[in-house]
Design an enzyme around this catalytic site. Structure first.
Site, short mmCIF file in Angstrom:
data_model
loop_
_atom_site.label_atom_id
_atom_site.label_comp_id
_atom_site.label_asym_id
_atom_site.label_seq_id
_atom_site.Cartn_x
_atom_site.Cartn_y
_atom_site.Cartn_z
N GLY A 88 7.42 0.99 2.96
CA GLY A 88 8.01 0.77 1.64
C GLY A 88 7.07 1.03 0.48
N GLY A 121 7.25 -0.50 -4.52
CA GLY A 121 6.40 0.53 -3.93
C GLY A 121 4.95 0.47 -4.36
N ASP A 247 6.87 -5.59 13.08
CA ASP A 247 6.54 -4.38 12.32
C ASP A 247 5.10 -4.40 11.82
OD1 ASP A 247 7.93 -6.45 10.60
OD2 ASP A 247 7.09 -5.20 9.02
N ASP A 257 -2.06 -4.39 8.36
CA ASP A 257 -1.30 -5.00 7.27
C ASP A 257 -1.86 -6.35 6.85
OD1 ASP A 257 0.30 -2.85 6.96
OD2 ASP A 257 2.10 -3.73 7.83
#
EC number: 2.7.7.-
Length: 488
Positions: A88, A121, A247, A257
């Site tokens: 994203g 974003g 994810d 992440d």
């Protein structure tokens, strides 16, 4: 910077990604760079001055061969199926051949993609500094992780809880493929694409699996063992991921992440580092079990790979994959115990070591002893026992454990000086505590990036006593009010 850029992931086909340009940062400036990551890539020392590096890593321009794309994946978030997700706010620029093998480079914070959902974003300076520093800190600790080459910033305003400024982190890894990539193609019934993805991963990242009786079972076994090892690594340094969604799980067994993460201060097995984690799903002490849960989700996504052309039924495929996951139940505790023995300076194995470790951790939890400092001071147990003892209010309980520890060390003929040196190569003096990151963030918000650079240098030698004693000291009182959440 003269590397040849390719994008092998793009060869998988349009189902796997959306190709689009980045939305660059207006009037970008450098925030920080990692010399260690640049060396990993084979970049020259002056790489930031070559060509248009600032604009390239701010998303404003590309080099020949770069093919920016955002990948699609799905996943379980906080244990609930979330459906389609995807990159994203990240764009893969492509990959280059390096002295350490092919590496993908990815811009995080480079603008809207079709997978941004309700997001903008963008990444903000605050979270970008945290990810940059922790990526490099984990690498220096010897823990598998994505890397961070640099941060660029801009005065562009971005709204989170307050108005902040934009930044872009350049992330580096051999692959950013996640459990969620497999889940996406399994749950959407795109089984041919799922097979292409699995075959692609095996070809480029797990070639040893090709020779196995069933390459897909071998792949799950490899991922299971890597994940077990990673969970043990996290536990051993008091690290908490904060958002262990499927994810956010790397198929290479990398820490990936860095959002709401934390390193333990006062030891509490139930500590929740993510303020958004209302039910404590990703608390420190639950990470090992969550790793297993996530592997189950991956195994389910891999079912179509086994119940296809080879005639294996769905039930047989499920049994085969579940049997493979059983490895985790022994691999994780074995890997964790190996690390805990090293943290206690033990070279041999004894049946009662588990009880010795468990009781030590219970003592630490009862006293809320600082995780990093207490283990570090235990290295000098023979010469400065009070430096450790002073962390415990219940001196009687500590003395009883210390007597068992002393006897255990004597049983293997442990040399105090050699053990102390070895333990100080295992128990870091410095980790990226929240208040250290916060100091760097506050300075950077005022345009001073020197603290980010200084702290990076300290974190790259985590087993050395730092020149600034405060870097390895107990957190200040004001740090108790710091919170990190999914917006971090």
């Amino acid at each position: 910077m003269n590397a040849v850029w390719i994008n092998r992931y793009a060869s998988l086909g349009p189902e796997f990604f959306t190709e689009l340009p980045a939305t660059g940062l207006p009037s970008p400036h450098w925030v920080a760079q990692s010399p260690a990551c640049a060396e990993l890539l084979g970049f020259p020392a002056d790489w930031t001055e070559q060509g248009d590096a600032l604009n390239i890593f701010s998303g404003n321009t590309t080099l020949p061969g770069m093919r920016p794309l955002a990948t699609v994946y799905s996943g379980h978030q906080f244990g609930v199926w979330a459906g389609q997700l995807g990159d994203g706010r990240a764009l893969m620029l492509g990959e280059i051949e390096t002295p350490n093998g092919p590496m993908e480079l990815q811009l995080k914070g480079a603008g809207l993609t079709p997978y941004s959902r309700m997001g903008d974003g963008r990444a903000v300076l605050r979270s970008s500094i945290r990810e940059f520093l922790c990526s490099e800190a984990m690498a220096a600790l010897g823990i598998p992780t994505t890397r961070a080459l640099c941060i660029t910033g801009s005065a562009l305003p971005v709204r989170r809880e307050t108005i902040e400024t934009a930044a872009v982190v350049t992330r580096v890894a051999p692959s950013f493929i996640r459990f969620g990539h497999f889940e996406h193609f399994a749950h959407t019934g795109q089984h041919a694409a799922l097979k292409r993805l699995a075959d692609f991963f095996i070809e480029h990242h797990a070639p040893e699996c090709r020779e196995a009786e069933n390459p897909y079972v071998a792949l799950l076994d490899k991922v299971t063992r890597q994940t077990a090892s990673l969970m043990a690594d996290w536990h051993a340094v008091g690290f908490m991921h904060g958002v262990m969604n499927t994810d956010n799980m790397s198929l290479l067994g990398l820490t990936i992440d860095y959002g709401p993460f934390g390193f333990m201060d006062a030891f509490d097995p139930g500590h929740i580092c993510n303020h958004s984690d209302d039910r404590g799903r990703y608390a420190y002490g639950r990470q090992g079990n969550v790793g297993f849960w996530n592997l189950h989700a991956l195994a389910q996504a891999m079912l179509p790979l086994l119940s296809g052309d080879d005639g294996m039924s769905h039930d047989e495929a499920g049994e085969r994959l579940l049997a493979t996951l059983e490895t985790y139940k022994t691999a994780f505790p074995t890997e964790l115990m190996r690390r805990m023995r090293a943290k206690l300076g033990l070279l041999t194995e004894r049946a009662d070591d588990q009880a010795l470790v468990d009781d030590w951790l219970k003592l630490m939890a009862a006293a809320r002893a600082d995780f990093t400092i207490t283990f570090r001071r235990l290295a000098d147990f023979a010469t400065a026992p009070d430096a450790v003892r002073d962390h415990f209010l219940d001196r009687t309980a500590f003395d009883a454990w210390a007597q068992r520890y002393t006897e255990r060390l004597a049983a293997e003929g442990s040399d105090a000086a050699e053990r102390a040196a070895r333990m100080k190569r295992t128990n870091p003096a410095v980790v990226l505590r929240n208040h250290l990151a916060e100091n760097a963030i506050r300075a950077a918000s005022e345009g001073d990036f020197s603290e980010t650079t200084r702290l990076l240098k300290v974190l790259q030698s985590p087993y050395d006593e730092p020149a600034v004693a405060a870097d390895a000291a107990l957190p200040p009182e004001w740090a108790q009010g710091l919170e990190v959440s999914c917006s971090s």
